[in-house]
Design an enzyme around this catalytic site. Structure first.
Site, PDB file in Angstrom:
ATOM      1  N   TRP A  21       0.832  -1.195   0.000  1.00  0.00           N
ATOM      2  CA  TRP A  21       0.000   0.000   0.000  1.00  0.00           C
ATOM      3  C   TRP A  21       0.875   1.257   0.000  1.00  0.00           C
ATOM      4  O   TRP A  21       0.553   2.267  -0.623  1.00  0.00           O
ATOM      5  CB  TRP A  21      -0.944   0.001   1.207  1.00  0.00           C
ATOM      6  CG  TRP A  21      -2.087   0.981   1.097  1.00  0.00           C
ATOM      7  CD1 TRP A  21      -2.421   1.741   0.007  1.00  0.00           C
ATOM      8  CD2 TRP A  21      -3.039   1.286   2.110  1.00  0.00           C
ATOM      9  NE1 TRP A  21      -3.533   2.518   0.286  1.00  0.00           N
ATOM     10  CE2 TRP A  21      -3.930   2.249   1.575  1.00  0.00           C
ATOM     11  CE3 TRP A  21      -3.237   0.843   3.413  1.00  0.00           C
ATOM     12  CZ2 TRP A  21      -4.997   2.783   2.310  1.00  0.00           C
ATOM     13  CZ3 TRP A  21      -4.298   1.372   4.141  1.00  0.00           C
ATOM     14  CH2 TRP A  21      -5.161   2.319   3.592  1.00  0.00           C
ATOM     15  N   TYR A  58      -4.607  -0.238  -4.679  1.00  0.00           N
ATOM     16  CA  TYR A  58      -3.490   0.556  -4.145  1.00  0.00           C
ATOM     17  C   TYR A  58      -2.906   1.414  -5.257  1.00  0.00           C
ATOM     18  O   TYR A  58      -2.217   0.921  -6.155  1.00  0.00           O
ATOM     19  CB  TYR A  58      -2.398  -0.344  -3.564  1.00  0.00           C
ATOM     20  CG  TYR A  58      -2.818  -1.206  -2.393  1.00  0.00           C
ATOM     21  CD1 TYR A  58      -3.994  -0.965  -1.689  1.00  0.00           C
ATOM     22  CD2 TYR A  58      -2.040  -2.290  -1.986  1.00  0.00           C
ATOM     23  CE1 TYR A  58      -4.377  -1.763  -0.623  1.00  0.00           C
ATOM     24  CE2 TYR A  58      -2.418  -3.085  -0.916  1.00  0.00           C
ATOM     25  CZ  TYR A  58      -3.591  -2.824  -0.242  1.00  0.00           C
ATOM     26  OH  TYR A  58      -3.964  -3.619   0.817  1.00  0.00           O
ATOM     27  N   LEU A 218       1.982  -1.916  12.703  1.00  0.00           N
ATOM     28  CA  LEU A 218       2.505  -0.780  13.472  1.00  0.00           C
ATOM     29  C   LEU A 218       1.464   0.327  13.593  1.00  0.00           C
ATOM     30  O   LEU A 218       1.805   1.470  13.897  1.00  0.00           O
ATOM     31  CB  LEU A 218       3.781  -0.242  12.820  1.00  0.00           C
ATOM     32  CG  LEU A 218       4.952  -1.231  12.724  1.00  0.00           C
ATOM     33  CD1 LEU A 218       6.146  -0.584  12.032  1.00  0.00           C
ATOM     34  CD2 LEU A 218       5.353  -1.747  14.106  1.00  0.00           C
ATOM     35  N   ARG A 239      -3.741   8.085   5.758  1.00  0.00           N
ATOM     36  CA  ARG A 239      -3.875   7.824   7.191  1.00  0.00           C
ATOM     37  C   ARG A 239      -4.779   8.814   7.897  1.00  0.00           C
ATOM     38  O   ARG A 239      -5.153   8.601   9.064  1.00  0.00           O
ATOM     39  CB  ARG A 239      -2.487   7.784   7.843  1.00  0.00           C
ATOM     40  CG  ARG A 239      -1.679   6.552   7.453  1.00  0.00           C
ATOM     41  CD  ARG A 239      -0.255   6.620   7.957  1.00  0.00           C
ATOM     42  NE  ARG A 239       0.518   7.623   7.226  1.00  0.00           N
ATOM     43  CZ  ARG A 239       1.807   7.878   7.457  1.00  0.00           C
ATOM     44  NH1 ARG A 239       2.443   7.202   8.384  1.00  0.00           N
ATOM     45  NH2 ARG A 239       2.440   8.792   6.746  1.00  0.00           N
TER      46      ARG A 239
END
Length: 327
Positions: A21, A58, A218, A239
């Protein structure tokens, strides 16, 4: 590099995989570019990673193309896992679609972009409740028989739907959201999750000898210990859609990170390695989808498989996580 068998297959994947990604392009991830992305994939391969997870969506095909370029000439030495079921129109509006007609088109497009004639594990990316699962599995079984894919996998499926799919063919792997923060998350990027990873998915994978593949290990960078209160990436970064990285949730998660940092300092390991090692400690975990574009970060990911958390520290970490999960 430690390797683990993928379900009941003969494939052995590096326990640290590479998530593609992050190589979608600079319009999706802050500070990335094609040249650095190709170098990152090649670095991961050179460091012992043989499992590469990608998807058509992606970068709207871009990540598959870059992966194909980066690993040209190495096909027999790597495992490629791609996906189907998220399609887009001319305005790049994404739709969940697992119809037979769509899958038969998607597989050929992916093979062309990747520059290969087969995909090792072809995963249903997200459920499509408007298409009968029998139709979806019929398409996947057909392209498997044709040699275009070797095995069928699932991603983000609730156990009930996964069991329905199993009636029509073997599902060798299941990829779901899982990390120290997202253990039984309700949402991912504001998308409702109709499964609970730790409570439902991991036990199911163990019982059915299905490879469990955690993604976002993570928490999209949070568990590196470098995030601060406020903004941590630019407005175009994907994000921004992750609720764990904003507002009150970010504030709570930074408290968890601070406690985990103390553990990291005491045992002399980076927090990112501890987060990955915490996953490796669970033997149901087969390979971890870890995305990175910087050589130092890839090296850090790989080194996390070279040591093991002792039982006492593992319990201490879980106590910290449990304390905040109950809040």
């Amino acid at each position: 590099m430690l390797k683990r068998r993928i379900g009941t297959t003969e494939l052995e994947a590096s326990v640290i995989g590479y998530g593609c990604w992050v190589i979608s392009g600079s319009d999706f991830w802050t500070g990335t570019g094609d040249e650095s992305s190709i170098k990152a994939v090649q670095t991961a391969y050179d460091m012992g990673i043989n499992f590469f997870d990608v998807a058509p969506v992606y970068g709207f095909g871009h990540a598959e193309e870059l992966l194909g370029k980066a690993l040209k000439g190495k096909r027999g030495k790597i495992i490629i896992a791609s996906k189907c079921g998220l399609v887009w129109d001319d305005q790049k509006r994404i739709t969940n679609l697992l119809s037979k007609r769509s899958i038969l088109k998607e597989i050929d497009d992916s093979l062309r972009r990747l520059g290969t004639d087969y995909i090792d594990i072809y995963q249903m990316h997200w459920p499509d409740y408007n298409t009968p699962i029998e139709e979806t599995m019929d398409a996947l079984n057909q392209i498997k028989k044709e040699g275009k894919i070797r095995y069928i996998g699932a991603s983000n499926f609730p156990v009930k739907l996964l069991n329905e799919a199993r009636k029509y063919g073997e599902i060798v792997s299941h990829q779901c959201l899982y990390n120290m923060i997202d253990r039984n998350a309700d949402f991912y990027h504001n998308i409702p999750l109709y499964y609970r990873t730790e409570e439902e998915i991991i036990p199911d994978c163990k019982e059915n000898k299905t490879a469990f593949i955690p993604y976002s290990p993570l928490c999209q960078g949070l568990l590196t210990g470098t995030f601060k209160p406020g903004e941590n990436f630019d407005e175009k970064d994907v994000r921004n859609a992750n609720p764990e990285l904003k507002g009150e949730k970010l504030a709570r998660n930074l408290q968890i990170v601070e406690e985990l940092k103390k553990v990291a300092e005491r045992i002399g390991k980076p927090l990112s390695q501890i987060a990955l090692n915490w996953l490796i400690k669970n033997e149901t975990v087969t390979t971890i989808i870890a995305g990175a574009t910087k050589t130092a970060h890839i090296k850090d990911n790989v080194e996390s498989a070279a040591w093991e958390l002792d039982n006492e520290t593992y319990k201490e970490i879980n106590t910290i996580l449990d304390k905040y999960q109950k809040k």
